[in-house]
Scaffold this active site. Structure first.
Site, mmCIF file in Angstrom:
data_model
loop_
_atom_site.group_PDB
_atom_site.id
_atom_site.type_symbol
_atom_site.label_atom_id
_atom_site.label_comp_id
_atom_site.label_asym_id
_atom_site.label_seq_id
_atom_site.Cartn_x
_atom_site.Cartn_y
_atom_site.Cartn_z
ATOM 1 N N GLY A 1 0.821 -1.206 0.000
ATOM 2 C CA GLY A 1 0.000 0.000 0.000
ATOM 3 C C GLY A 1 0.855 1.255 0.000
ATOM 4 O O GLY A 1 2.007 1.250 -0.441
ATOM 5 N N SER A 2 0.300 2.326 0.521
ATOM 6 C CA SER A 2 0.945 3.634 0.456
ATOM 7 C C SER A 2 2.102 3.729 1.448
ATOM 8 O O SER A 2 2.143 3.023 2.463
ATOM 9 C CB SER A 2 -0.071 4.738 0.764
ATOM 10 O OG SER A 2 -0.457 4.692 2.129
ATOM 11 N N GLY B 1 0.610 5.100 4.906
ATOM 12 C CA GLY B 1 -0.105 4.091 5.673
ATOM 13 C C GLY B 1 0.813 2.983 6.143
ATOM 14 O O GLY B 1 0.726 2.512 7.289
ATOM 15 N N GLY B 2 1.721 2.559 5.267
ATOM 16 C CA GLY B 2 2.643 1.504 5.636
ATOM 17 C C GLY B 2 3.581 1.918 6.746
ATOM 18 O O GLY B 2 3.880 1.135 7.653
ATOM 19 N N GLU C 1 5.518 -3.352 1.386
ATOM 20 C CA GLU C 1 5.839 -2.834 0.056
ATOM 21 C C GLU C 1 5.118 -1.509 -0.073
ATOM 22 O O GLU C 1 3.890 -1.461 -0.059
ATOM 23 C CB GLU C 1 5.389 -3.803 -1.032
ATOM 24 C CG GLU C 1 5.732 -3.334 -2.433
ATOM 25 C CD GLU C 1 5.038 -4.151 -3.502
ATOM 26 O OE1 GLU C 1 4.407 -3.535 -4.388
ATOM 27 O OE2 GLU C 1 5.099 -5.388 -3.441
ATOM 28 N N CYS D 1 2.840 -1.093 -8.873
ATOM 29 C CA CYS D 1 3.960 -0.731 -8.012
ATOM 30 C C CYS D 1 5.260 -0.664 -8.790
ATOM 31 O O CYS D 1 6.228 -0.044 -8.338
ATOM 32 C CB CYS D 1 4.086 -1.727 -6.866
ATOM 33 S SG CYS D 1 4.182 -3.450 -7.391
#
Length: 499
Positions: free
Chosen positions: A213-214, A217-218, A237, A274
């Site tokens: 994800g972002s 957020g990660g 990731e 990605c």
């Protein structure tokens, strides 16, 4: 407070914060997956693959409604998801992933060596955060789930809000398939919601986390995982620019072909990969921008996965376009309020300006956008490369016979996969694959989320010293009864591929 009391207190906090998460994690932990054999889990994985394919039409229709991705793309993703599940069945049957190692006792050594036998074992219940852009291949039964179940770790998936109905249906199909294959449905759990995700990472029975994800957020979840009373691995990731370098010789030889390849790669499925090439170093005055303009003439705008992503894309274009030295060559747009669409967008800057303040240029813009950095001579090119952060991939387009060893060395320091005369959008499922990179591409650059060694994330080592034969796992017993590849007294011994 003792360690046991700290765990009990943390468990009570997790229960109070999200009883659904607590029930899901406890059910997964009680499923007994770690006590199953490799043969049993291989059967589960193949059953899951068969089930996904059996429901292909239903699932593709659900995914199309929720994500706006084409049915052809989604159908291909179902095929990939089934292939991943079957791939990991083969990985665990082969057995080398266990790193089984035996050293016989030797009293003549200093210090004396006891009987030592080492292998990898399942880490425990795993939390998996599903991705937005791969509703099958990196979602409920995606690569993280497949590799974790293969390792012997039960999985609690946090569904992505971009495709909730699809997630629920895939989870139901998966649980039914596990039960029908002689396993336990509780090995696969699904939770939903932002608060559930936070509670999941903080639950004391969760042993590791996989996230796609972002970066923002990660990073928040990564910090939570490491701040726990007992920190756990967080395999995230996050964001990746996937730089591409086009040499002067390559541009001279085939500028139109390289431009066409870039156009197809960074706009593929709305640039929602990605591995999208988001930064391209091109030689100035070689006609690359004009060739790219021609190649993009027939590329239509595409609706992005969510309306929020479409708005973020426009904000990203505006941010990049406002930077000193930036020029928006093909401006992105929103087609209408009812169905936001993003058009292919190219932002250009010269290499000197880029290298003088790279931080603003290195923020990923999710969607069909790429930044062209025009360089004059190898010195400008190399100074720009020296500013780059970690990425999943880096690509080099070069002329036949051209020496690009220095470029490969420089890009190999920041990227997990080097692509030569090709494009990074497309990650093969293979033993030799590596899908990882330095921060901010991932939080753990030594690991991969695609390929056979993705299973390593969900395993931890244990060594047995002078253990009774009855205590040893079959993979470590005398005579190698399961026929797996092992290292015995320092010498590799081939296996016979028996699970």
């Amino acid at each position: 407070m003792t360690g046991r009391h700290r765990v009990d207190a943390a468990a009570q906090v997790a229960t109070d914060a999200s009883p659904d998460v607590d029930r899901a994690v406890r059910a997964a932990a009680a499923a007994g997956v770690e006590r199953t054999t490799r043969a049993e889990r291989a059967d589960w994985l193949r059953a899951l693959a068969d089930a996904v394919e059996a429901h292909r039409d239903e699932l593709v229709a659900l995914a199309h409604d929720e994500t706006h991705l084409s049915e052809a793309r989604l159908g291909g993703e179902v095929t990939r998801t089934a292939a991943q599940l079957r791939f990991f069945a083969g990985v665990i049957e082969e057995g080398s992933y266990l790193e089984a190692t035996l050293d016989a006792p030797d009293a003549s050594l200093t210090p004396p060596r006891p009987d030592l036998r080492r292998m990898l074992r399942p880490i425990g219940p795993v939390a998996v955060f599903a991705a937005s852009n791969f509703p099958f291949a990196f979602s409920v039964l995606g690569n993280d789930t497949a590799s974790a179940l293969a390792a012997g770790a039960p999985v609690v998936v946090k569904a992505h809000p971009g495709h909730p109905e699809l997630s629920r249906r895939v989870a139901a199909i998966g649980r039914d398939a596990l039960a029908a294959a002689g396993g336990t449905a509780d090995a696969l759990q699904l939770v939903e919601g932002l608060d559930a995700g936070v509670a999941l990472v903080g639950h004391p029975l969760v042993a590791a986390v996989g996230f796609t994800g972002s970066t923002r957020g990660g990073r928040a979840l990564f910090d939570l995982a490491t701040a726990r009373p007992a920190p756990i691995p967080f395999y995230g990731e996050l964001g990746s620019l996937n730089p591409v370098v086009v040499t002067e010789a390559a541009a001279t030889a085939d500028v139109a072909g390289i431009a066409a390849g870039l156009a197809g790669s960074f706009t593929r499925d709305g640039g929602q990969y990605c591995t999208k090439p988001g930064l391209v170093l091109v030689p100035a005055d070689h006609g690359f921008e004009a060739a790219l303009d021609d190649a993009l003439a027939e590329v239509d705008g595409q609706r992005l996965l969510t309306d929020g992503m479409a708005v973020a894309f426009v904000d990203g274009v505006d941010r990049l376009g406002s930077l000193d030295g930036a020029e928006v060559v093909l401006p992105g747009r929103l087609a209408d309020g009812a169905a936001p669409a993003a058009a292919a967008t190219v932002v250009t800057v010269d290499a000197v300006t880029f290298a003088a303040g790279p931080e603003s240029w290195l923020e990923e813009c999710f969607g069909p956008l790429t930044v062209l950095v025009r360089y004059r001579g190898d010195d400008e090119r190399d100074r720009a490369i020296a500013t780059l952060e970690g990425s999943l991939t880096a690509s080099i387009h070069h002329a036949p016979g051209e020496d690009v060893r220095d470029l490969a060395d420089a890009l190999g320091r920041i990227a997990g996969r080097l692509v030569f005369n090709g494009w990074p959008t497309g990650v093969a499922i293979a033993w030799a694959q590596h899908h990882g990179g330095g921060w901010p591409a991932t939080t753990a650059s030594v690991h991969t989320s695609v390929g056979a060694t993705a299973i390593r994330r969900w395993l931890v080592p244990v060594a047995y010293q002078d253990a009774p034969a009855g205590v040893l796992p079959p993979e470590l017993r005398d005579g190698n009864p399961l026929g797996i590849p092992r290292r015995e007294d320092g010498t590799p011994k081939p296996g016979s591929r028996t699970a």
